[in-house]
Scaffold this active site. Structure first.
Site, short mmCIF file in Angstrom:
data_model
loop_
_atom_site.label_atom_id
_atom_site.label_comp_id
_atom_site.label_asym_id
_atom_site.label_seq_id
_atom_site.Cartn_x
_atom_site.Cartn_y
_atom_site.Cartn_z
N PHE A 1 15.12 10.00 12.61
CA PHE A 1 15.64 10.84 11.53
C PHE A 1 14.95 10.43 10.23
CE2 PHE A 1 18.90 11.15 8.11
CZ PHE A 1 19.35 12.46 8.24
N GLY B 1 15.76 6.68 -2.06
CA GLY B 1 16.66 6.13 -1.06
C GLY B 1 18.07 6.63 -1.28
N ILE C 1 12.59 4.02 8.83
CA ILE C 1 13.09 4.97 9.82
C ILE C 1 13.34 4.26 11.16
CG2 ILE C 1 12.67 7.18 10.97
CD1 ILE C 1 13.01 7.23 7.81
N CYS D 1 24.67 15.25 8.79
CA CYS D 1 24.30 14.30 9.86
C CYS D 1 24.79 12.90 9.50
CB CYS D 1 22.78 14.23 10.02
SG CYS D 1 22.00 15.81 10.27
N GLU E 1 22.57 4.25 5.52
CA GLU E 1 23.59 5.32 5.61
C GLU E 1 24.48 5.33 4.38
OE1 GLU E 1 24.07 7.40 8.22
OE2 GLU E 1 22.71 6.52 9.70
C1 LIG Z 1 16.94 -1.36 8.85
C2 LIG Z 1 17.07 -0.05 8.17
C3 LIG Z 1 17.06 1.13 8.91
C4 LIG Z 1 17.14 2.38 8.27
N1 LIG Z 1 17.07 3.53 9.04
C5 LIG Z 1 16.94 4.74 8.39
C6 LIG Z 1 16.69 5.94 9.15
O1 LIG Z 1 16.67 5.92 10.40
N2 LIG Z 1 16.46 7.09 8.48
C7 LIG Z 1 16.48 7.16 7.11
O2 LIG Z 1 16.24 8.24 6.56
N3 LIG Z 1 16.74 6.04 6.36
C8 LIG Z 1 16.96 4.84 6.98
N4 LIG Z 1 17.19 3.70 6.24
C9 LIG Z 1 17.15 3.78 4.77
C10 LIG Z 1 18.48 3.54 4.08
O3 LIG Z 1 19.34 4.62 4.27
C11 LIG Z 1 18.17 3.23 2.61
O4 LIG Z 1 17.63 1.93 2.57
C12 LIG Z 1 19.40 3.35 1.74
O5 LIG Z 1 19.80 4.68 1.60
C13 LIG Z 1 19.16 2.76 0.32
O6 LIG Z 1 18.00 3.24 -0.22
P1 LIG Z 1 16.95 2.21 -0.88
O7 LIG Z 1 16.67 1.14 0.12
O8 LIG Z 1 15.80 3.01 -1.36
O9 LIG Z 1 17.71 1.53 -2.07
P2 LIG Z 1 17.91 2.13 -3.55
O10 LIG Z 1 18.36 3.54 -3.49
O11 LIG Z 1 16.67 1.82 -4.34
O12 LIG Z 1 19.09 1.23 -4.08
C14 LIG Z 1 18.92 -0.12 -4.54
C15 LIG Z 1 20.25 -0.58 -5.13
O13 LIG Z 1 20.59 0.26 -6.23
C16 LIG Z 1 21.91 0.74 -6.08
N5 LIG Z 1 22.01 2.08 -6.68
C17 LIG Z 1 21.25 3.17 -6.46
N6 LIG Z 1 21.69 4.22 -7.17
C18 LIG Z 1 22.79 3.80 -7.85
C19 LIG Z 1 23.72 4.42 -8.72
N7 LIG Z 1 23.65 5.71 -9.05
N8 LIG Z 1 24.73 3.66 -9.23
C20 LIG Z 1 24.85 2.35 -8.90
N9 LIG Z 1 24.02 1.72 -8.07
C21 LIG Z 1 23.00 2.43 -7.53
C22 LIG Z 1 22.15 0.77 -4.57
O14 LIG Z 1 23.53 0.72 -4.27
C23 LIG Z 1 21.39 -0.48 -4.13
O15 LIG Z 1 22.23 -1.60 -4.26
C24 LIG Z 1 17.22 2.43 6.86
C25 LIG Z 1 17.26 1.25 6.12
C26 LIG Z 1 17.20 0.03 6.75
C27 LIG Z 1 17.24 -1.22 5.92
#
Ligand SMILES: Cc1cc2nc3c(=O)[nH]c(=O)nc-3n(C[C@H](O)[C@H](O)[C@H](O)COP(=O)(O)OP(=O)(O)OC[C@H]3O[C@@H](n4cnc5c(N)ncnc54)[C@H](O)[C@@H]3O)c2cc1C
Length: 393
Positions: A137, A145, A171, A247, A372
């Protein structure tokens, strides 16, 4: 080294009485499978940072792929309580293996079932249910993110096909997936879902290395360089951010149950260890400080179990709101990660080794608390739901 799994599930409030015979049967078959097939090998795979792909067939056989999808498309047509139980038992074994099942069922089969054409359902769902095809996905991007709506991956209309450009990262399952459900913006800026198949020219899936978490799960990127995607691969029945969010709701629901499984395994391990381990001439479980930890663990587990059971009932009645699901995901992961950290200490030096599952759970949960929807984002969802005020932007 093969390990014997001595797990006994805690059920302090006799919640078994709330389950049907079918639920209990499903639970015991998944639990048996985890004890026999997963527990003996998962530590070694996690240490080597390798996905145990030989488990895929067994996962399909126990019905872990798309359990709520109707039988006519290869699913088991089970209710959401059964789905939650399956995720709980799998994550009790390892969050990475549960992630593989979550992605396949909630993030690949669900969108094809809910948003796909009849042809797409018939073409993909039975093969995804049997594990003949594996999916991933693609929502998260290097620069988007927590804010997936800002995505830059895009499609352009080119007659009988679209041209897809962009990149996704983090992913799960991408390194071995046969298909990817990918979210991209069309020329009008609307988010659309597409089924991208391995082998399409310009589509690559580089593996992500150097993870200290979810080491028995394969993670990678999705890179699209002018990929020609036939128009029949567009999911016709959804447009906008509600597509991927729908989803995620399914998957987050499963995580709410799953993370509690990891918590239950850490608690059970710490309970057994502290009753056996003696210091100062008696079992360490007899010391008040250890009992405080154990008592708080079982209290939080029991509260979490009640929450997800109720959420399951609401979901079965199609009444569970996304905000309720956020609350449960956040609570279960918080419960699990706190319990894992405490349990790790209760095992002393042994707690840092692979002889026990706790450190692996603890490291896995560092991903589960972030993916998620991060811990803080789920808190903001609750905040927005109760105040009506959006603190995100
Ligand atoms: C092992 C692993 C597997 C994954 N698998 C998938 C997958 O299969 N498919 C997929 O699409 N994604 C996947 N992900 C991605 C995951 O969903 C993202 O890492 C997650 O959504 C956070 O995004 P980011 O890492 O870019 O962090 P960021 O969005 O950069 O966030 C960094 C920090 O800032 C904080 N933050 C962000 N915005 C705000 C706000 N408005 N107010 C306060 N705090 C905020 C967050 O809470 C976090 O603590 C996976 C991640 C990991 C680590």
């Amino acid at each position: 080294m093969a390990k014997t799994d001595l797990y006994e599930a805690p059920d302090y409030y006799l919640l078994d009485e709330l389950l049907t015979d079918e639920h209990k049967l499903i639970r015991s078959s998944v639990r048996d499978w985890v004890k026999k097939e997963l527990s003996p090998i998962v530590e070694d795979y996690a240490q080597r940072a390798e996905f145990p792909s030989q488990l895929l067939k067994g996962l399909a056989e126990i019905g872990a792929f798309g359990p709520t999808i109707p039988a006519e498309y290869g699913g088991a047509g089970l209710d959401y309580t059964a789905y939650g139980i399956i995720m709980q038992e799998l994550e009790r074994g390892d969050s990475g293996i549960r992630s593989t099942a979550s992605v396949q069922g909630s993030l690949v089969m669900y969108p094809i079932y809910a948003y796909g054409s009849e042809e797409q359902r018939k073409k993909y769902l039975p093969k995804l249910a049997s594990g003949e095809l594996m999916g991933c996905f693609g929502l998260t991007e290097p620069d988007h993110g927590s804010n997936p709506g800002g995505m830059t991956t895009n499609i352009k209309d080119a007659g009988d096909h679209y041209i897809l450009n962009g990149a996704k990262m983090w992913i799960s399952n991408s390194p071995f997936a046969d298909i990817a459900v990918v979210w991209a913006k069309d020329e009008a800026g609307k988010i659309r879902g597409l089924i991208v198949e391995r082998g399409m020219e310009g589509f690559t899936t580089p593996t992500t290395h150097n993870k200290w978490s979810l080491r028995a799960s394969a993670t990678g990127e999705l890179v699209f360089d002018h990929v020609k995607v036939p128009k029949e691969n567009l999911l016709p029945n959804v447009a906008g951010i509600k597509g991927p969010l729908g989803c995620l709701n399914q998957a987050r629901y499963g995580i709410a149950w799953g993370a509690l499984g990891a918590a239950m395994d850490c608690y059970d391990t710490a309970l057994r260890y502290t009753k056996e381990r003696e210091q100062f001439g008696r079992p360490i479980a007899g010391f008040q400080l250890q009992q405080k930890k154990l008592a708080e663990m079982i209290t939080e587990i029991t509260k979490g179990q009640l929450l997800v059971w109720r959420l399951g009932t609401l979901k079965n009645e199609n009444r569970a709101t996304p905000a309720q699901i956020s609350m449960a995901k956040r609570n279960s992961v918080e419960t699990a990660i706190t319990i894992a950290r405490e349990a790790r200490q209760m095992l002393g030096g042994m707690g840092i080794t692979g002889e026990y599952p706790i450190m692996r759970h603890m490291m896995n949960l560092e991903s589960v608390i972030t993916y998620e929807g991060t811990h803080d984002i789920h808190l903001l969802i609750t905040g927005m739901d109760i105040t009506g005020l959006d603190a995100f932007k």
